[in-house]
Scaffold this active site. Structure first.
Site, short mmCIF file in Angstrom:
data_model
loop_
_atom_site.label_atom_id
_atom_site.label_comp_id
_atom_site.label_asym_id
_atom_site.label_seq_id
_atom_site.Cartn_x
_atom_site.Cartn_y
_atom_site.Cartn_z
N HIS A 1 -12.21 24.45 28.45
CA HIS A 1 -11.78 25.85 28.59
C HIS A 1 -10.27 26.00 28.67
O HIS A 1 -9.75 27.09 28.41
CB HIS A 1 -12.45 26.47 29.81
CG HIS A 1 -12.34 27.95 29.88
ND1 HIS A 1 -12.63 28.77 28.80
CD2 HIS A 1 -11.96 28.79 30.88
CE1 HIS A 1 -12.44 30.03 29.14
NE2 HIS A 1 -12.04 30.07 30.39
N ASP B 1 -15.53 23.82 24.65
CA ASP B 1 -15.51 24.73 25.80
C ASP B 1 -16.94 24.99 26.27
O ASP B 1 -17.74 25.58 25.55
CB ASP B 1 -14.82 26.04 25.39
CG ASP B 1 -14.50 26.94 26.57
OD1 ASP B 1 -15.15 26.80 27.62
OD2 ASP B 1 -13.60 27.79 26.43
N SER C 1 -9.00 33.25 29.03
CA SER C 1 -10.30 33.36 29.67
C SER C 1 -10.62 34.84 29.88
O SER C 1 -10.72 35.59 28.91
CB SER C 1 -10.32 32.58 30.98
OG SER C 1 -11.64 32.49 31.49
#
Length: 716
Positions: free
Chosen positions: A694, A662, A587
């Site tokens: 995600h 995602d 991320s």
């Protein structure tokens, strides 16, 4: 005979040595702390409202029971047995263990199996279990109001309420799926985790209404069907059209809804929603889209009319509200407000005229939670970083004079659950060597009863040496990290290093918790000959606004400077092979990993970046504009952080990983990056996880971490 005894001793010693040298499997490293290596715990440890007593699950040879313990005497009595629950709920559902009870009042609790709810009523002999409510299978975001026993829930994009008589109220009837009622808004920013707000006595129901019809559609593809199908989600990109949120108030007695007159521009943010104790007013912190100006407003809950602005907060960079108001017990005209106005997150006492009565907490540290309060002593029970940014300790603080007293006694990270009157605390804590300890303590700190000191589930495994490290940033700011040594460390060898990082806003990865490493995958890699280094640089959480705002308008610049200071430290160690350093993050950590490979090429031999942001113009409005302003206002900052334009700089090996659905960092980030690699004849490795958002979770995460491990094995 002596020779035989020596042989037995030798075999026993070898067996003991082998047991002590046991290594983690990949399953252990990824899932172990939640499965076979889970720490001992106490199930269903909860305070009973209105009593100095808590309940917990106790196992017997034949049954499982909910037992009440009086504090401080610790006198015990059984309230409910699993067999009694099975007599009612077991007729429809197979139950092998006690379902989770939620206390509604001193004498009433409930539990649910799916969307089927049961009531447990206390009597002199125990608790009577009866069926209560069956909600639709499609019901989500379920809230129970304890006083009136009303339910609120969402189904599709609308809000429903069920009253105590079992009548269902259709609160909203929006046919357009672009309008959402009763759900979390602003993409879960600003501490928002839901959209349903019962009034204190349960007479009214406030709810968020989000109109996102004007927001651009973004396609998410389902590959599990042939042909593949497309689901469109609403994704508000930075600098582009955002959604519009209002707050409705439903009155069950007449079925009418009024909407608060929150004004314009309509794409501002509605945060910190709080009812007044008398149910007459609702307080909302209105934050402008620029996120540098906040108004705490009061509204009439009956008419929706604006009453007044209590106060305003501004900041040259951003204001970041994250907490609703906490009203002072017994004072319907006084409340606690959280603010970082002095550079650290602290508590302020106001009255409802908007007058600041006093700043309750102050210092170069932050408050992280209000866990409870005592009307009698005029104190709040809070957790703070007062003793160390790496610890969380419980303090009692007087809300009038600010006098503070630490309640717990042990180093580590403490989580407090406080009973209703604020006299006693269930203190769950751990540190690097204490897996889990649960104590019941008095708020004065004068009495303590240990309920659990968990055994070390990792005893017998081959464990690495872990060293706390402090590195100085360019401006002298101390940065905290951990150095994890290879097992069987040999100071005369040169070892490869993996730098794991996140270093983004609202996250702190270095803390004094169990295990000391922070992650068993780190230890798995240490068992296989790697050094692991991880550190929180400027921009990460719980160090004050100067530390957190150092990255403002230039994400991925100051953070990299700090991480490179960490690399300099690593290279100064005689046992580090400077030619074999890798980096990994997910991320924001994926953005950092890719940034380091492209903006500082040659430092790292290889890298693995998961779910990375490649271009902040393609990330969502709330988060991105807080830290970067808009692309129109800050084109230079966006361009500096844009990794799509820096592909040619890549040196070393880079593996990108992304989930195909995602909706946080949309798949297009890495797809666009691949296109730039092709156009620029740059080779890069790539892997996708079909059907994942995600993060990759559950059993498939073992596959993910094996892939990452294999990549480092091949390239370091």
């Amino acid at each position: 005979m002596i020779r035989f005894l020596l042989l037995v001793i030798s075999i026993s010693f070898s067996a003991l040595t082998f047991a002590q040298q046991k290594q983690f499997t990949m399953d252990d490293a990824v899932l172990g702390l939640g499965t076979n290596l889970a720490r001992e715990d106490i199930k269903q440890l909860n305070w009973i409202p209105g009593e100095n007593a808590f309940t917990r699950t106790v196992k017997t040879s034949k049954d499982e029971a909910i037992v009440r313990f009086m504090v401080p005497s610790m006198a015990a009595d059984t309230l409910l047995r699993l067999s009694e629950v099975q007599n009612t709920a077991g007729k429809k559902y197979p139950l092998r263990s006690m379902p989770a009870l939620e206390w509604l009042s001193t004498n009433v609790a409930s539990f649910s199996i799916g969307n089927h709810y049961f009531l447990c009523q206390r009597s002199k002999t125990g608790m009577e279990v009866k069926e209560w409510m069956q909600l639709p299978d499609e019901a989500e975001n379920i809230h129970i109001e304890n006083t009136t026993r009303r339910f609120a829930y969402t189904k599709a994009n609308n809000l429903f309420m069920v009253d105590a008589e079992g009548r269902t109220h259709t609160v909203t009837k929006d046919a357009d799926p672009g309008i959402l009622n009763g759900k979390s808004v602003h993409r879960d920013e600003f501490g928002i985790d839901g959209g349903i707000f019962f009034s204190p006595r349960g007479n009214y129901l406030a709810f968020y209404r989000m109109d996102q019809r004007m927001v651009e559609n973004y396609p998410l593809i389902n590959w599990n069907v042939t042909p593949a199908s497309v689901h469109f989600t609403k994704y508000p990109f930075a600098g582009r059209t955002s959604h519009e949120v209002t707050l409705g108030v439903y009155n069950p007695s007449d079925g009418k809804i009024v909407f608060l007159e929150t004004g314009t521009p309509k794409d501002h943010y509605l945060t910190c929603v709080t009812w007044s104790p008398d149910e007459k007013f609702i307080f909302v912190a209105i934050l402008n889209r620029e996120q540098n100006h906040l108004w705490l407003n009061q509204y009439n809950a009956q008419t929706g009319a604006f009453v007044k602005t209590l106060f305003e907060e501004t900041d040259a960079k951003y204001v970041h509200p994250q907490h609703s108001l906490t009203f002072i017990p017994g004072k319907s005209d006084q409340f606690i407000w959280w603010s970082q106005r002095d550079g650290f997150m602290h508590l302020y006492r106001y009255n409802t005229s908007g007058k600041l009565l006093n700043q309750i907490t102050k210092g170069p540290w932050v408050v992280t939670e209000i866990a409870g309060k005592s009307e009698k002593k005029k104190t709040l029970l809070i957790t703070t970083t007062k003793d160390s940014p790496l610890d969380r300790h419980i303090y009692s603080v007087n809300w009038e004079n600010g006098k503070m007293q630490r309640v717990d006694t042990d180093p580590g990270t403490h989580l407090a659950a406080v009973n209703n009157n604020g006299d006693y605390i269930i203190d769950r804590w751990s540190n690097g060597t204490a897996p889990r300890v649960i104590d019941v303590i008095s708020a004065s700190g004068s009495w303590k009863k240990n309920l659990l000191t968990a055994k070390d589930p990792l005893a017998g495994y081959q464990r690495p040496k872990i060293e706390n490290v402090t590195v100085k940033a360019e401006d002298g700011t101390p940065l905290y990290g951990k150095l994890i040594y290879p097992v069987n460390f040999d100071q005369d060898r040169k070892y490869p290093v993996i730098v794991y990082l996140y270093n983004g806003p609202n996250v702190q990865i270095i803390s004094n918790t169990f295990p000391a490493s922070g992650n068993l995958w780190y230890e798995y890699m240490a068992q296989h000959g790697y050094i692991i280094f991880t550190m929180d640089g400027r921009g990460s959480s719980n160090r004050g606004t100067k530390f957190e705002q150092a990255t403002f308008r230039n994400l991925g610049t100051v953070e990299m400077e700090d991480q490179l200071k960490g690399v300099d430290y690593l290279k100064s160690l005689p046992f580090v092979d400077a030619a074999r350093i890798g980096v990994h993050g997910w991320s924001y950590g994926g953005f950092m990993t890719t940034s380091l490979m492209l903006r500082h090429p040659g430092v790292f031999k290889c890298a693995v970046a998961g779910g990375p942001v490649m271009d902040w113009k393609m990330y969502e409005v709330m988060y991105t504009e807080r830290y970067m302003d808009t692309p129109q206002e800050n084109p230079e900052g966006y361009e500096n952080a844009n990794l799509l334009t820096k592909v040619k700089n890549l040196k070393g090996k880079l593996l990108l990983i992304h989930g195909t659905i995602d909706s946080t960092v949309v798949w297009q980030h890495s797809i666009n990056f691949l296109k730039e690699c092709v156009d620029n004849r740059v080779q890069v490795d790539y892997f996708v996880y079909p059907g994942y958002e995600h993060n990759v979770r559950g059993r498939d995460r073992v596959h993910l971490m094996q892939k990452i491990t294999d990549y480092f094995d091949q390239n370091l």
